[in-house]
Design a protein around this motif. Sequence first.
Motif, PDB file in Angstrom:
ATOM      1  N   SER A  89       0.835  -1.200   0.000  1.00  0.00           N
ATOM      2  CA  SER A  89       0.000   0.000   0.000  1.00  0.00           C
ATOM      3  C   SER A  89       0.873   1.254   0.000  1.00  0.00           C
ATOM      4  O   SER A  89       1.957   1.266   0.585  1.00  0.00           O
ATOM      5  CB  SER A  89      -0.899   0.001   1.234  1.00  0.00           C
ATOM      6  OG  SER A  89      -1.602   1.217   1.352  1.00  0.00           O
ATOM      7  N   TYR A  90       0.397   2.282  -0.689  1.00  0.00           N
ATOM      8  CA  TYR A  90       0.930   3.637  -0.588  1.00  0.00           C
ATOM      9  C   TYR A  90      -0.230   4.506  -0.125  1.00  0.00           C
ATOM     10  O   TYR A  90      -1.317   4.449  -0.709  1.00  0.00           O
ATOM     11  CB  TYR A  90       1.390   4.175  -1.940  1.00  0.00           C
ATOM     12  CG  TYR A  90       2.602   3.532  -2.553  1.00  0.00           C
ATOM     13  CD1 TYR A  90       3.848   4.167  -2.516  1.00  0.00           C
ATOM     14  CD2 TYR A  90       2.499   2.319  -3.225  1.00  0.00           C
ATOM     15  CE1 TYR A  90       4.962   3.607  -3.126  1.00  0.00           C
ATOM     16  CE2 TYR A  90       3.606   1.743  -3.828  1.00  0.00           C
ATOM     17  CZ  TYR A  90       4.835   2.390  -3.777  1.00  0.00           C
ATOM     18  OH  TYR A  90       5.927   1.823  -4.381  1.00  0.00           O
ATOM     19  N   GLN A 126      -1.002   9.658  -6.447  1.00  0.00           N
ATOM     20  CA  GLN A 126      -0.454   8.339  -6.784  1.00  0.00           C
ATOM     21  C   GLN A 126       0.108   8.388  -8.208  1.00  0.00           C
ATOM     22  O   GLN A 126      -0.628   8.266  -9.185  1.00  0.00           O
ATOM     23  CB  GLN A 126      -1.544   7.269  -6.681  1.00  0.00           C
ATOM     24  CG  GLN A 126      -2.210   7.170  -5.326  1.00  0.00           C
ATOM     25  CD  GLN A 126      -1.264   6.708  -4.231  1.00  0.00           C
ATOM     26  OE1 GLN A 126      -0.585   5.693  -4.364  1.00  0.00           O
ATOM     27  NE2 GLN A 126      -1.228   7.447  -3.142  1.00  0.00           N
ATOM     28  N   THR A 151       1.489  -1.065  -7.084  1.00  0.00           N
ATOM     29  CA  THR A 151       0.379  -1.561  -6.274  1.00  0.00           C
ATOM     30  C   THR A 151      -0.461  -2.584  -7.048  1.00  0.00           C
ATOM     31  O   THR A 151      -0.805  -3.640  -6.519  1.00  0.00           O
ATOM     32  CB  THR A 151      -0.510  -0.399  -5.796  1.00  0.00           C
ATOM     33  OG1 THR A 151       0.299   0.601  -5.183  1.00  0.00           O
ATOM     34  CG2 THR A 151      -1.529  -0.879  -4.771  1.00  0.00           C
ATOM     35  N   ASN A 210      -0.861  -6.412  -5.885  1.00  0.00           N
ATOM     36  CA  ASN A 210      -2.153  -6.748  -5.281  1.00  0.00           C
ATOM     37  C   ASN A 210      -3.150  -7.401  -6.224  1.00  0.00           C
ATOM     38  O   ASN A 210      -4.087  -8.054  -5.766  1.00  0.00           O
ATOM     39  CB  ASN A 210      -2.792  -5.482  -4.698  1.00  0.00           C
ATOM     40  CG  ASN A 210      -1.991  -4.885  -3.552  1.00  0.00           C
ATOM     41  OD1 ASN A 210      -0.929  -5.377  -3.203  1.00  0.00           O
ATOM     42  ND2 ASN A 210      -2.493  -3.811  -2.982  1.00  0.00           N
ATOM     43  N   TYR A 241      -4.926   1.373  -2.844  1.00  0.00           N
ATOM     44  CA  TYR A 241      -5.162   0.159  -2.063  1.00  0.00           C
ATOM     45  C   TYR A 241      -6.590  -0.350  -2.247  1.00  0.00           C
ATOM     46  O   TYR A 241      -6.807  -1.511  -2.605  1.00  0.00           O
ATOM     47  CB  TYR A 241      -4.880   0.422  -0.580  1.00  0.00           C
ATOM     48  CG  TYR A 241      -4.926  -0.825   0.275  1.00  0.00           C
ATOM     49  CD1 TYR A 241      -3.886  -1.751   0.227  1.00  0.00           C
ATOM     50  CD2 TYR A 241      -5.994  -1.078   1.135  1.00  0.00           C
ATOM     51  CE1 TYR A 241      -3.909  -2.896   1.012  1.00  0.00           C
ATOM     52  CE2 TYR A 241      -6.019  -2.215   1.919  1.00  0.00           C
ATOM     53  CZ  TYR A 241      -4.982  -3.125   1.858  1.00  0.00           C
ATOM     54  OH  TYR A 241      -5.022  -4.255   2.632  1.00  0.00           O
ATOM     55  N   THR A 252      -7.314  -1.674  -5.816  1.00  0.00           N
ATOM     56  CA  THR A 252      -6.748  -2.999  -6.074  1.00  0.00           C
ATOM     57  C   THR A 252      -7.488  -4.085  -5.297  1.00  0.00           C
ATOM     58  O   THR A 252      -7.691  -5.197  -5.803  1.00  0.00           O
ATOM     59  CB  THR A 252      -5.250  -3.056  -5.719  1.00  0.00           C
ATOM     60  OG1 THR A 252      -5.040  -2.702  -4.347  1.00  0.00           O
ATOM     61  CG2 THR A 252      -4.447  -2.140  -6.616  1.00  0.00           C
ATOM     62  N   SER A 296       3.919   0.568   4.519  1.00  0.00           N
ATOM     63  CA  SER A 296       3.181   1.587   3.777  1.00  0.00           C
ATOM     64  C   SER A 296       3.726   2.978   4.065  1.00  0.00           C
ATOM     65  O   SER A 296       3.852   3.815   3.162  1.00  0.00           O
ATOM     66  CB  SER A 296       1.691   1.532   4.131  1.00  0.00           C
ATOM     67  OG  SER A 296       0.983   2.563   3.473  1.00  0.00           O
TER      68      SER A 296
END
Length: 332
Positions: A131-132, A139, A147, A151, A192, A195, A233
């Motif tokens: 995760s970011y 992003q 990501t 994911n 996050y 995904t 993260s």
Amino acid sequence: MALKTTRRSLLAGAAALPAAAAAASAASSLQGESAPDLSGTSILITGASSGFGRLGAEHYASLGAKVFATMRNMPRPEAEELRQLAADKGYDIEVIEIDVTRPRQVEKGVRKAEEMAGGAIDVLINNAGISYAGPIEMQDMKATEHTFETNVFGPHRMALAVLPGMREKGSGLIFQVTSQLGRIIVPAYGQYSPTKFALEAMGEQMAYELAPKGIEVCMIEPGGYPTEIWENSRRRTETLLERTPEELQATYAEMMGGIMEAGGASRETDPMDIPRAIAEIIAMPKGERPLRRGVHPTRIPQAAINQVCEQTQVAVLEGIGMPAIAKAVYNR
């Protein structure tokens, strides 16, 4: 999974299941009266260097399973620690290098696990995830691609690698470790939620398509738990901020301040809830496993969404001439 199995009544009442009742039920289930027996079951886990994956590897092995704990960037201390634990406790754990973002490594690692298992893998647990933090506008494509590669595309690669063996065997179980944030949205969690929503959809579609093959799929939806994902993260987010223009950062300064402070600081929950829930589902009779299981001792806000989705999907599947698949997937 037998397609002729009768589905228990799920549509009684129009109201959605209250989240509090679902949480109480889940908490009771997590505690359980006795540990399941997983003897003779081969389990492959991604992201086993820490968090739910690391805890799960030890837990499933303690219940008798043959565990293939996979992680990236080997050799690494976590791999040696897990090997030593297996030797000390007599657990059947094999540590294999798999980076889910590397197709050739996925194929090689799965083939190695199948050779050591003497055939198809019984259970795949798609656990690896990253995760970011930050709003979508912050992003950049580097963070976004990383990501989604981990994911979404990673679990897809893993499924493609294990499914031929499962189909030939006529059985198998795939877990997608998603999140509450794969069903509900909280601002500033970056890609996050997108995904995890994608992983939920992919898992559900696979469940319908694989039911006639005897293969089941289950989405595990954890709430907030104190695992390494929060610190990881934070580190990734800091690198993202380093390449984010100051003007854009200033636009979302208040939101970013809140999300960076939140992290995993207040999560006084037991991460073992997840391995225990997964083990319980593995031990269930084929054809009786749930499509989704929200896991948190007090808060399962997605419970109502899951029930409405279930009702809608059953109606759609029956309406397009697939009642047997509806019964097989929603047999509870």
